[in-house]
Scaffold this motif. Sequence first.
Motif, mmCIF file in Angstrom:
data_model
loop_
_atom_site.group_PDB
_atom_site.id
_atom_site.type_symbol
_atom_site.label_atom_id
_atom_site.label_comp_id
_atom_site.label_asym_id
_atom_site.label_seq_id
_atom_site.Cartn_x
_atom_site.Cartn_y
_atom_site.Cartn_z
ATOM 1 N N SER A 1 0.837 -1.205 0.000
ATOM 2 C CA SER A 1 0.000 0.000 0.000
ATOM 3 C C SER A 1 0.869 1.251 0.000
ATOM 4 N N PHE A 2 0.227 2.389 -0.290
ATOM 5 C CA PHE A 2 0.935 3.677 -0.334
ATOM 6 C C PHE A 2 1.500 4.083 1.025
ATOM 7 N N LYS A 3 1.029 3.449 2.102
ATOM 8 C CA LYS A 3 1.464 3.828 3.449
ATOM 9 C C LYS A 3 2.995 3.777 3.576
ATOM 10 N N ASP A 4 3.643 2.928 2.762
ATOM 11 C CA ASP A 4 5.103 2.776 2.851
ATOM 12 C C ASP A 4 5.854 4.070 2.536
ATOM 13 N N GLY B 1 -5.583 -1.241 9.187
ATOM 14 C CA GLY B 1 -4.898 -2.411 8.628
ATOM 15 C C GLY B 1 -3.590 -2.093 7.941
ATOM 16 N N ASN B 2 -3.624 -1.240 6.936
ATOM 17 C CA ASN B 2 -2.405 -1.031 6.147
ATOM 18 C C ASN B 2 -1.329 -0.240 6.879
ATOM 19 N N THR B 3 -1.716 0.689 7.728
ATOM 20 C CA THR B 3 -0.708 1.407 8.503
ATOM 21 C C THR B 3 0.030 0.430 9.416
ATOM 22 N N VAL C 1 -10.766 8.483 0.140
ATOM 23 C CA VAL C 1 -10.491 9.324 1.316
ATOM 24 C C VAL C 1 -10.991 8.600 2.568
ATOM 25 N N GLY C 2 -10.070 8.392 3.524
ATOM 26 C CA GLY C 2 -10.439 7.795 4.803
ATOM 27 C C GLY C 2 -10.132 8.799 5.900
ATOM 28 N N ASN C 3 -8.907 8.722 6.412
ATOM 29 C CA ASN C 3 -8.455 9.678 7.417
ATOM 30 C C ASN C 3 -8.013 10.993 6.758
ATOM 31 N N ALA C 4 -7.941 10.987 5.443
ATOM 32 C CA ALA C 4 -7.687 12.168 4.601
ATOM 33 C C ALA C 4 -6.225 12.636 4.605
ATOM 34 N N GLY C 5 -5.314 11.784 5.077
ATOM 35 C CA GLY C 5 -3.899 12.116 4.994
ATOM 36 C C GLY C 5 -3.398 12.128 3.556
ATOM 37 N N ASN C 6 -3.882 11.180 2.756
ATOM 38 C CA ASN C 6 -3.335 11.042 1.409
ATOM 39 C C ASN C 6 -3.756 12.183 0.492
ATOM 40 N N ILE C 7 -4.999 12.605 0.574
ATOM 41 C CA ILE C 7 -5.439 13.730 -0.272
ATOM 42 C C ILE C 7 -4.673 14.994 0.141
ATOM 43 N N SER D 1 -12.699 -1.627 4.433
ATOM 44 C CA SER D 1 -12.234 -1.348 5.803
ATOM 45 C C SER D 1 -11.180 -0.237 5.864
ATOM 46 N N ALA D 2 -10.415 -0.036 4.808
ATOM 47 C CA ALA D 2 -9.348 0.971 4.844
ATOM 48 C C ALA D 2 -9.897 2.397 4.919
ATOM 49 N N ILE D 3 -11.164 2.573 4.557
ATOM 50 C CA ILE D 3 -11.759 3.917 4.614
ATOM 51 C C ILE D 3 -12.987 3.931 5.538
ATOM 52 N N VAL E 1 -7.109 -4.667 -6.971
ATOM 53 C CA VAL E 1 -6.945 -3.749 -5.840
ATOM 54 C C VAL E 1 -7.885 -4.133 -4.712
ATOM 55 N N GLU E 2 -7.604 -3.639 -3.525
ATOM 56 C CA GLU E 2 -8.527 -3.912 -2.423
ATOM 57 C C GLU E 2 -9.767 -3.015 -2.565
ATOM 58 N N PRO E 3 -10.866 -3.358 -1.876
ATOM 59 C CA PRO E 3 -12.128 -2.626 -2.099
ATOM 60 C C PRO E 3 -12.010 -1.102 -1.959
ATOM 61 N N VAL F 1 -4.858 4.028 -7.031
ATOM 62 C CA VAL F 1 -5.359 2.839 -6.342
ATOM 63 C C VAL F 1 -4.364 2.528 -5.238
ATOM 64 N N THR F 2 -4.879 2.503 -3.996
ATOM 65 C CA THR F 2 -4.051 2.662 -2.815
ATOM 66 C C THR F 2 -3.450 1.374 -2.256
ATOM 67 N N GLY F 3 -4.108 0.226 -2.482
ATOM 68 C CA GLY F 3 -3.629 -1.007 -1.862
ATOM 69 C C GLY F 3 -3.920 -2.245 -2.705
HETATM 70 C C1 LIG Z 1 -5.068 4.265 4.393
HETATM 71 C C2 LIG Z 1 -5.778 3.861 3.174
HETATM 72 C C3 LIG Z 1 -6.720 4.680 2.531
HETATM 73 C C4 LIG Z 1 -7.142 5.998 3.103
HETATM 74 O O1 LIG Z 1 -6.114 6.948 3.089
HETATM 75 P P1 LIG Z 1 -6.248 8.237 4.034
HETATM 76 O O2 LIG Z 1 -4.924 8.877 3.939
HETATM 77 O O3 LIG Z 1 -6.552 7.722 5.397
HETATM 78 O O4 LIG Z 1 -7.364 9.048 3.488
HETATM 79 C C5 LIG Z 1 -7.291 4.256 1.366
HETATM 80 N N1 LIG Z 1 -6.984 3.049 0.820
HETATM 81 C C6 LIG Z 1 -6.093 2.233 1.406
HETATM 82 C C7 LIG Z 1 -5.813 0.914 0.763
HETATM 83 C C8 LIG Z 1 -5.464 2.605 2.596
HETATM 84 O O5 LIG Z 1 -4.599 1.762 3.152
#
Ligand SMILES: *Cc1c(COP(=O)(O)O)cnc(C)c1O
Length: 362
Positions: free
Chosen positions: A64-67, A91-93, A191-197, A244-246, A291-293, A328-330
């Motif tokens: 995932s992009f978290k890396d 999960g991904n963090t 967008v979940g926690n909105a760090g990535n945007i 679940s990631a969002i 990709v994951e959901p 696509v994030t994960g």
């Molecule tokens: C963390 C995550 C998101 C949400 O990113 P935010 O920075 O929290 O908005 C979306 N998709 C995946 C796969 C993630 O791991």
Amino acid sequence: MHSERETSKLGVIERYREYLPVNESTPIVSLGEGTTPLVFCPRLSERVGRAVFVKNEGVNPTGSFKDRGMTVAVSKSMERKAKALICASTGNTSASAAAYAARAGISCAVVLPVGKIATGKLLQAFVCGAKIVALEGNFDDALRIVRELGEQRDLAVVNSINPDRIAGQKTAAFEIIDDMGDAPDFHLLPVGNAGNITAYWAGYREYHARERSTKLPAMIGFQAAGAAPIFYNRIVEKPETMASAIRIGNPASWKQARAAITESHGAIDVVSDEELLAAQAWLAQHEGIFVEPASAAPVAGLFKCCDSKEAAYSFHKIPEESQIVCTVTGHGLKDPDVITTQMKELKSVPATVNDVRRAVGL
Ligand SMILES: *Cc1c(COP(=O)(O)O)cnc(C)c1O
């Protein structure tokens, strides 16, 4: 083979050192993250009538992009001589923090909402030796507790409230501009926690300020319909979605996300779980990208922008020569349960050419 570098591929700190908060005394903890493929998608482009590229963040070291953010956050934590890492996670963090902690030789605790983590992500944290705490609460509760613990002890909180995470994640915007020669016209992402945007918008602005691009994209974020606090402009006490990631009801970077959307003349919109699953399957079947959901949100959102009158942003008025990037994030393998329920049971066939030919239908 000995090399000065940590990995044969440049990690994001080495590639974009001048843009990141590191110096000579920062110990670099890298697994060769970043430099992910920007994939032109011909069938997706044909379906929506505009050029669409997918930035495939699922091919990062832990999927995932978290890396991107974690390499910077963990390197800085080591520089500050933190005793241990801690994070709340959907999960991904946790998967990323556990891997980079192992790489750094530092211990790591992850606080997860009990029963709400995709199987693959939990396995990743476990196998890397993280201390896993199953919390009787949701992600927002986990983050609240982790924040308090981080203030009290010598613990480095590696959630996206940590500015080093955002700094690392903005490198994805740099890569897109470096690959395309300029910024796209539209950038779509979940967008979940909105760090990535927040991070992408910071990255686009920074490259623009340094004249590495001539334009800025409109940022269009998508939340799951049952977990859409920014869209509805209110905290969601019990966020619900299979993505679940969002699944987040009170995003940490809410204000920054709002600013990104407003300043870029973008939008925030919602997609249903059915739309997410349909987009996930469509992308796998038509472009070969699994990709994951949660990661299917920008693709589901793109279809909505093109097809639905209810969309917060309609592409009908958008010039057809526009370029669109969807992040696509994960990786899809992180969350196999959703697909497993859709799979038909396999029937075995006898080991003869004729039986196999019949079964294949050729
Ligand atoms: C963390 C995550 C998101 C949400 O990113 P935010 O920075 O929290 O908005 C979306 N998709 C995946 C796969 C993630 O791991």
